[in-house]
Write an enzyme that holds these catalytic residues in place. Structure first.
Site, PDB file in Angstrom:
ATOM      1  N   ASP A 214       0.836  -1.196   0.000  1.00  0.00           N
ATOM      2  CA  ASP A 214       0.000   0.000   0.000  1.00  0.00           C
ATOM      3  C   ASP A 214       0.876   1.253   0.000  1.00  0.00           C
ATOM      4  O   ASP A 214       1.870   1.332   0.715  1.00  0.00           O
ATOM      5  CB  ASP A 214      -0.890  -0.026   1.253  1.00  0.00           C
ATOM      6  CG  ASP A 214      -1.865   1.120   1.316  1.00  0.00           C
ATOM      7  OD1 ASP A 214      -2.754   1.193   0.465  1.00  0.00           O
ATOM      8  OD2 ASP A 214      -1.735   1.959   2.233  1.00  0.00           O
ATOM      9  N   GLU A 283       1.660  -0.126  -4.923  1.00  0.00           N
ATOM     10  CA  GLU A 283       0.713   0.898  -5.358  1.00  0.00           C
ATOM     11  C   GLU A 283       1.424   2.242  -5.407  1.00  0.00           C
ATOM     12  O   GLU A 283       1.898   2.728  -4.380  1.00  0.00           O
ATOM     13  CB  GLU A 283      -0.461   0.979  -4.382  1.00  0.00           C
ATOM     14  CG  GLU A 283      -1.440   2.102  -4.702  1.00  0.00           C
ATOM     15  CD  GLU A 283      -2.319   2.497  -3.532  1.00  0.00           C
ATOM     16  OE1 GLU A 283      -3.456   2.949  -3.770  1.00  0.00           O
ATOM     17  OE2 GLU A 283      -1.874   2.365  -2.369  1.00  0.00           O
TER      18      GLU A 283
END
Length: 555
Positions: A214, A283
């Site tokens: 993330d 990401e």
């Protein structure tokens, strides 16, 4: 028994360390996939029950969004214990059972690793904020106020307002790129890096095959805490934040995508390489430099294996020109990097609403764009319900759970519309997701698209995904091959994928009207069937109906 008659024991094949290259990864948002215990929230046992369905799609891996202990201020992306399962999702034993069953079914397991920040109730932060001289005092990003008491610089939070929160204990500000309840870890401290690598090892030892990292480009900040410069209005197109958010007004050169991150990613990859098949996908949230960051983070074989940016997750509708420009731009900056492409995920409006709502034949359009996605060079992420064509759910303000949506309502309605429960069976209460009231309402518009309605119907989108994934898996060029774009115009796009002795031309008409694609006088070839889409090659021209596609070999 003669030696020649003895049974030859074949050695176990070596694990495929390269399995991730061209893999199709199915993302599961666990709160909304399947509830097994009747509390209205999805859980790990619910995922286990649905693994045969996922395997039947023909995907290679699953990515499970966070299930760790959390106060749930950002629904699991605020972690209070990296090494345990939140009771609402189950137990570590449930997770072990999930990994075992997924592996039995031939599915790799990737989990979300949220290490740029923690929850503010994490023991690390509780110790860090207790004083300025405790052992974890600089595990987070602390800074003194300016002489007038204001924050140390102009950095903004994606969730709105300043990225700095005043702490009365330390009489200092701490950095939070997201919610104030999500303080950012200080990656300039090697002890922090060590602790996070220990967390990574904990899950690798439990059998996970990889991680979705993330906000991978948010790990480091500039130690000088310089003000970010402004962006001209015409460049305020940040794909990671809604247009109503002033976060878009800055060029974020000091609070993210810092060059110091490369060293940590190399440490991270060294750890992954200790395990036979471990891989990671990062990401990258950076509209100004997204593809360049992806290229840098995936260069060579000493950083992460793959990353994704937001080029196809933005509101702008996909087009032949955009696909070509993005893929070619990535090819220019990443000679040996690898990207993972997605059209939908848990953070953006579903592409069935972003793009297909204005199309005269919604189903045919979703079929051709999904085939395009799964034919691009790179790995692929599919978001739960994408294979059903689920549109964004329409929710009332009183039903919202997402703090992001509540903050910017009504101009931006947040992320709850793509996070509503999966539609399994339109004949059962709550579409078969739960026997209790779900944490978010089941969207009524999803019921006609439930798995029970589409299963077995050869014309359905679900069966199209199964058919096309099988077609893709049977052609190595579509999985790991190179890509070469062919010169075409209008809504049509064509490229060749090549791997070894196999070369497949892939051509798509993204428009509703019939189209012709000229490949050159006298060009002949052989169509490759099995994908269920339609186009014909004759006299050097591919002729499509609206939303058609052609795959084959050219002579």
């Amino acid at each position: 028994m003669q030696a020649s008659q003895r049974r030859q024991v074949q050695p176990e094949p070596a694990p495929d360390r390269d399995w991730w290259r061209g893999a199709v990864i199915y993302q599961i948002y666990p709160r909304s996939y399947q509830d097994s215990n009747g509390d209205g929230v999805g859980d790990l046992k619910g995922i286990i029950a649905r693994l045969p369905y996922i395997a039947s799609l023909g995907v290679d891996a699953i990515w499970i969004s966070p299930f760790f202990k959390s106060p749930m201020k950002d629904f699991g992306y605020d972690v209070s214990d990296y090494c345990d399962v939140d009771p609402m999702f189950g137990t570590l034993a449930d997770f072990d059972a999930l990994v075992a069953e997924a592996h039995r079914l031939g599915l790799r397991v990737m989990i979300d690793e949220v290490i740029s920040h923690t929850a503010d109730i994490h023991p690390w932060f509780q110790e860090s904020r207790s004083s300025r001289n405790n052992p974890k005092a600089d595990w987070y990003v602390w800074a003194d106020a300016r002489p007038d008491g204001t924050p140390p610089n102009n950095w903004l939070s994606i969730f709105g307002g300043s990225a700095w929160q005043w702490d009365t204990r330390r009489q200092q500000y701490y950095l939070h790129n997201f919610l104030a309840e999500q303080p950012d870890l200080n990656f300039h401290n090697s002890e922090v890096q060590d602790a996070l690598l220990d967390v990574t090892r904990f899950w690798l030892e439990r059998g996970v095959d990889g991680f979705r990292l993330d906000t991978i480009n948010f790990y480091f900040h500039s130690e000088g805490l310089e003000d970010n410069p402004p962006l001209p209005p015409e460049e305020r197109n940040d794909q990671t934040a809604p247009a109503v958010n002033p976060y878009n007004y800055q060029d974020h050169i000091y609070d993210k995508s810092r060059p110091e991150n490369l060293g940590f990613l190399e440490r991270f990859r060294t750890l992954l390489d200790e395990y036979p098949v471990a891989a990671a996908v990062g990401e990258v949230g950076d509209s100004q430099r997204g593809l360049e960051v992806v290229a840098a983070y995936t260069a060579g074989d000493h950083r992460v294996q793959m990353c994704y940016a937001f080029d196809f997750l933005a509101p702008e509708k996909i087009s032949a020109g955009k696909v070509r420009s993005v893929l070619e731009a990535f090819g220019r900056v990443a000679s040996d990097g690898w990207s993972c492409w997605a059209f939908s995920n848990h953070d953006v409006m579903r592409h069935a609403s972003r793009w297909a709502a204005s199309e005269p034949d919604r189903l045919a359009y979703l079929k051709v764009v999904s085939a395009l996605l799964m034919s691009l060079r790179g790995s692929v992420c599919l978001y739960q319900g994408e294979e059903l064509g689920l549109p964004e759910a329409e929710l009332a303000f009183e039903d919202l759970q997402d703090p992001y949506g509540i903050r910017f309502w009504p101009e931006f309605k947040g992320r709850d519309g793509c996070r509503t429960p999966m539609a399994w069976d339109d004949a059962r209460p709550n579409a078969g997701f739960s026997t209790a009231k779900p944490w978010l309402p089941v969207a009524r518009e999803h019921l006609p698209l439930a798995v029970s309605r589409q299963q077995g119907d050869p014309n359905s989108l679900l069966e199209h995904y199964r058919r096309f994934l099988a077609f893709r898996a049977g052609h190595p060029a579509l999985v790991k091959g190179d890509i070469e774009f062919l010169a075409v115009e209008g809504d049509a796009i064509a490229f060749a994928r090549s791997e070894g002795n196999e070369r497949i031309v892939c051509a798509f008409n993204l428009g509703a009207k019939p189209a012709t694609l000229a490949l050159g006088d006298g060009k002949k070839g052989q169509e490759t069937g099995g994908h269920g889409l339609h186009g014909t090659l004759e006299d050097g021209k591919i002729t499509f109906h609206g939303y058609g596609a052609w795959f084959g070999r050219l002579d």
